[in-house]
Motif scaffolding. Sequence first.
Motif, PDB file in Angstrom:
ATOM      1  N   ARG A  66      11.072   4.528  -3.892  1.00  0.00           N
ATOM      2  CA  ARG A  66       9.838   4.443  -3.338  1.00  0.00           C
ATOM      3  C   ARG A  66       9.464   5.793  -2.623  1.00  0.00           C
ATOM      4  O   ARG A  66       8.046   5.539  -2.172  1.00  0.00           O
ATOM      5  N   PHE A  67      10.300   6.534  -2.350  1.00  0.00           N
ATOM      6  CA  PHE A  67       9.933   7.453  -1.551  1.00  0.00           C
ATOM      7  C   PHE A  67       9.994   8.872  -2.505  1.00  0.00           C
ATOM      8  O   PHE A  67      10.696   9.201  -3.197  1.00  0.00           O
ATOM      9  N   THR A  68       8.869   9.766  -2.031  1.00  0.00           N
ATOM     10  CA  THR A  68       8.766  10.846  -2.714  1.00  0.00           C
ATOM     11  C   THR A  68       8.111  11.993  -1.752  1.00  0.00           C
ATOM     12  O   THR A  68       7.321  11.766  -0.932  1.00  0.00           O
ATOM     13  N   ILE A  69       8.575  13.079  -1.720  1.00  0.00           N
ATOM     14  CA  ILE A  69       8.231  14.310  -1.098  1.00  0.00           C
ATOM     15  C   ILE A  69       7.344  15.050  -1.928  1.00  0.00           C
ATOM     16  O   ILE A  69       7.850  15.648  -3.018  1.00  0.00           O
ATOM     17  N   SER A  70       6.060  15.638  -1.433  1.00  0.00           N
ATOM     18  CA  SER A  70       5.656  16.797  -2.203  1.00  0.00           C
ATOM     19  C   SER A  70       5.508  17.855  -1.521  1.00  0.00           C
ATOM     20  O   SER A  70       5.180  17.812  -0.163  1.00  0.00           O
ATOM     21  N   PHE A  71       5.779  18.942  -2.059  1.00  0.00           N
ATOM     22  CA  PHE A  71       5.638  20.289  -1.462  1.00  0.00           C
ATOM     23  C   PHE A  71       4.836  21.116  -1.926  1.00  0.00           C
ATOM     24  O   PHE A  71       4.757  21.585  -3.144  1.00  0.00           O
TER      25      PHE A  71
ATOM     26  N   GLY B  31       0.973  -1.162   0.010  1.00  0.00           N
ATOM     27  CA  GLY B  31       0.018  -0.068   0.052  1.00  0.00           C
ATOM     28  C   GLY B  31       0.815   1.392  -0.053  1.00  0.00           C
ATOM     29  O   GLY B  31       2.189   1.073   0.053  1.00  0.00           O
ATOM     30  N   ILE B  32       0.032   2.223   0.053  1.00  0.00           N
ATOM     31  CA  ILE B  32       0.818   3.664  -0.005  1.00  0.00           C
ATOM     32  C   ILE B  32       0.606   4.376   1.539  1.00  0.00           C
ATOM     33  O   ILE B  32      -0.474   4.320   1.905  1.00  0.00           O
ATOM     34  N   SER B  33       1.833   4.700   1.999  1.00  0.00           N
ATOM     35  CA  SER B  33       2.044   5.465   3.153  1.00  0.00           C
ATOM     36  C   SER B  33       2.071   7.047   3.072  1.00  0.00           C
ATOM     37  O   SER B  33       2.728   7.218   2.099  1.00  0.00           O
ATOM     38  N   ILE B  34       1.257   7.864   3.691  1.00  0.00           N
ATOM     39  CA  ILE B  34       1.246   9.124   3.537  1.00  0.00           C
ATOM     40  C   ILE B  34       1.434   9.947   4.865  1.00  0.00           C
ATOM     41  O   ILE B  34       0.712   9.499   5.493  1.00  0.00           O
ATOM     42  N   ILE B  35       2.551  10.613   5.122  1.00  0.00           N
ATOM     43  CA  ILE B  35       2.647  11.400   6.310  1.00  0.00           C
ATOM     44  C   ILE B  35       2.702  12.862   5.803  1.00  0.00           C
ATOM     45  O   ILE B  35       3.338  13.366   5.149  1.00  0.00           O
ATOM     46  N   ASN B  36       1.802  13.569   6.528  1.00  0.00           N
ATOM     47  CA  ASN B  36       1.935  15.160   6.282  1.00  0.00           C
ATOM     48  C   ASN B  36       2.479  16.050   7.392  1.00  0.00           C
ATOM     49  O   ASN B  36       2.506  15.713   8.557  1.00  0.00           O
ATOM     50  N   CYS B  37       2.981  17.300   6.791  1.00  0.00           N
ATOM     51  CA  CYS B  37       3.611  17.979   7.804  1.00  0.00           C
ATOM     52  C   CYS B  37       3.265  19.529   7.336  1.00  0.00           C
ATOM     53  O   CYS B  37       3.038  19.731   6.130  1.00  0.00           O
ATOM     54  N   ALA B  38       3.051  20.554   8.176  1.00  0.00           N
ATOM     55  CA  ALA B  38       2.725  21.822   7.812  1.00  0.00           C
ATOM     56  C   ALA B  38       3.604  22.666   8.584  1.00  0.00           C
ATOM     57  O   ALA B  38       4.095  22.452   9.900  1.00  0.00           O
ATOM     58  N   TYR B  39       4.127  24.038   8.181  1.00  0.00           N
ATOM     59  CA  TYR B  39       4.851  24.809   8.973  1.00  0.00           C
ATOM     60  C   TYR B  39       4.133  26.171   8.862  1.00  0.00           C
ATOM     61  O   TYR B  39       3.322  26.546   7.943  1.00  0.00           O
ATOM     62  N   GLU B  40       4.728  27.151   9.810  1.00  0.00           N
ATOM     63  CA  GLU B  40       4.277  28.581   9.535  1.00  0.00           C
ATOM     64  C   GLU B  40       5.515  29.422   9.159  1.00  0.00           C
ATOM     65  O   GLU B  40       5.116  30.452   8.370  1.00  0.00           O
TER      66      GLU B  40
ATOM     67  N   ALA C 166      17.851   8.813  10.658  1.00  0.00           N
ATOM     68  CA  ALA C 166      18.881   8.879   9.473  1.00  0.00           C
ATOM     69  C   ALA C 166      18.049   9.396   8.186  1.00  0.00           C
ATOM     70  O   ALA C 166      16.853   9.404   8.243  1.00  0.00           O
ATOM     71  N   LEU C 167      18.841  10.503   7.768  1.00  0.00           N
ATOM     72  CA  LEU C 167      18.258  11.227   6.579  1.00  0.00           C
ATOM     73  C   LEU C 167      17.734  10.316   5.557  1.00  0.00           C
ATOM     74  O   LEU C 167      18.510   9.235   5.018  1.00  0.00           O
ATOM     75  N   LEU C 168      16.479  10.397   5.260  1.00  0.00           N
ATOM     76  CA  LEU C 168      15.890   9.650   4.018  1.00  0.00           C
ATOM     77  C   LEU C 168      15.639  10.423   2.735  1.00  0.00           C
ATOM     78  O   LEU C 168      16.198   9.952   1.692  1.00  0.00           O
ATOM     79  N   ILE C 169      15.198  11.566   2.807  1.00  0.00           N
ATOM     80  CA  ILE C 169      15.044  12.338   1.695  1.00  0.00           C
ATOM     81  C   ILE C 169      14.849  13.815   1.996  1.00  0.00           C
ATOM     82  O   ILE C 169      14.214  14.026   3.235  1.00  0.00           O
ATOM     83  N   ALA C 170      15.103  14.818   1.019  1.00  0.00           N
ATOM     84  CA  ALA C 170      15.278  16.243   1.522  1.00  0.00           C
ATOM     85  C   ALA C 170      14.600  17.011   0.238  1.00  0.00           C
ATOM     86  O   ALA C 170      15.145  16.612  -0.882  1.00  0.00           O
ATOM     87  N   ILE C 171      13.955  18.274   0.463  1.00  0.00           N
ATOM     88  CA  ILE C 171      13.576  18.861  -0.741  1.00  0.00           C
ATOM     89  C   ILE C 171      13.921  20.368  -0.051  1.00  0.00           C
ATOM     90  O   ILE C 171      13.847  20.907   0.933  1.00  0.00           O
ATOM     91  N   ARG C 172      14.104  21.130  -1.163  1.00  0.00           N
ATOM     92  CA  ARG C 172      14.246  22.741  -1.140  1.00  0.00           C
ATOM     93  C   ARG C 172      12.757  23.192  -1.785  1.00  0.00           C
ATOM     94  O   ARG C 172      12.295  22.706  -2.745  1.00  0.00           O
ATOM     95  N   PRO C 173      12.651  24.441  -1.279  1.00  0.00           N
ATOM     96  CA  PRO C 173      11.130  25.049  -1.480  1.00  0.00           C
ATOM     97  C   PRO C 173      11.024  25.448  -2.905  1.00  0.00           C
ATOM     98  O   PRO C 173       9.990  25.850  -3.736  1.00  0.00           O
ATOM     99  N   ASP C 174      12.178  25.144  -4.085  1.00  0.00           N
ATOM    100  CA  ASP C 174      12.049  25.774  -5.440  1.00  0.00           C
ATOM    101  C   ASP C 174      11.676  24.532  -6.187  1.00  0.00           C
ATOM    102  O   ASP C 174      11.645  24.806  -7.505  1.00  0.00           O
ATOM    103  N   VAL C 175      11.201  23.356  -5.580  1.00  0.00           N
ATOM    104  CA  VAL C 175      10.798  22.435  -6.488  1.00  0.00           C
ATOM    105  C   VAL C 175       9.560  21.834  -5.584  1.00  0.00           C
ATOM    106  O   VAL C 175       9.314  21.903  -4.551  1.00  0.00           O
ATOM    107  N   SER C 176       8.534  21.373  -6.243  1.00  0.00           N
ATOM    108  CA  SER C 176       7.333  20.925  -5.897  1.00  0.00           C
ATOM    109  C   SER C 176       7.228  19.372  -5.434  1.00  0.00           C
ATOM    110  O   SER C 176       6.408  18.864  -4.762  1.00  0.00           O
ATOM    111  N   GLU C 177       8.087  18.689  -5.851  1.00  0.00           N
ATOM    112  CA  GLU C 177       8.382  17.112  -5.962  1.00  0.00           C
ATOM    113  C   GLU C 177       9.745  16.730  -5.986  1.00  0.00           C
ATOM    114  O   GLU C 177      10.466  17.157  -6.679  1.00  0.00           O
TER     115      GLU C 177
END
Lengths: 110, 115
Positions: B61-66, B17-26, B45-56
């Motif tokens: 198997r791991f994806t960050i959506s921003f 299945g697909i696992s989805i975990i959400n985070c919000a910041y101010e 342990a660092l898994l994956i990271a993103i900077r705000p200039d990209v949306s995904e």
Amino acid sequence: NAGVTQTPKFRILKIGQSMTLQCTQDMNHNYMYWYRQDPGMGLKLIYYSVGAGITDKGEVPNGYNVSRSTTEDFPLRLELAAPSQTSVYFCASSPGWGAFFGQGTRLTVV
Amino acid sequence: QQQVKQSPQSLIVQKGGISIINCAYENTAFDYFPWYQQFPGKGPALLIAIRPDVSEKKEGRFTISFNKSAKQFSLHIMDSQPGDSATYFCAASIHGSSNTGKLIFGQGTTLQVKP
């Protein structure tokens, strides 16, 4: 590669005792951090350092002290241990982006 | 403003299945959003990271959506496996001056993948 090494792995302290948690890294990172992890609370920053000789308080510094005399070492000192300091402590280092964590020290104050 | 809020606190997913975990910041000054994976008795342990200039960003198997406008980001684990069972933390940090690299963590999500 050792990465970030913490000692000891486990420790039981009596109320009022003091101890030093050791942390050393071999990646030549300028930035080092101490976090504590409590169940359901994530990780909270205790102290951090941006380089040898420079340290600053994080979110939860009370009851702790640090020093940074070399790039490699960043010990955390607990003075007058209290039950509220029962936690798992993690040291981390960073080249500036992201962080690499040690295996942690589980501390119990009784 | 320095908080990062993570949900759900725990998650049970069937194998495959697909696992989805959400985070919000101010704080809009955050410019680095990593996800960490932690197994019992181990350090994060660092898994994956993103900077705000990209949306995904996708790594295996791991994806960050921003979503910058909503100030939210999420971790998607595709084809979840029992070996993915762990605690996952989102985090955020600011770079520049004395703030560099200080990670603000979410509360964590305990993921259990059932065989």
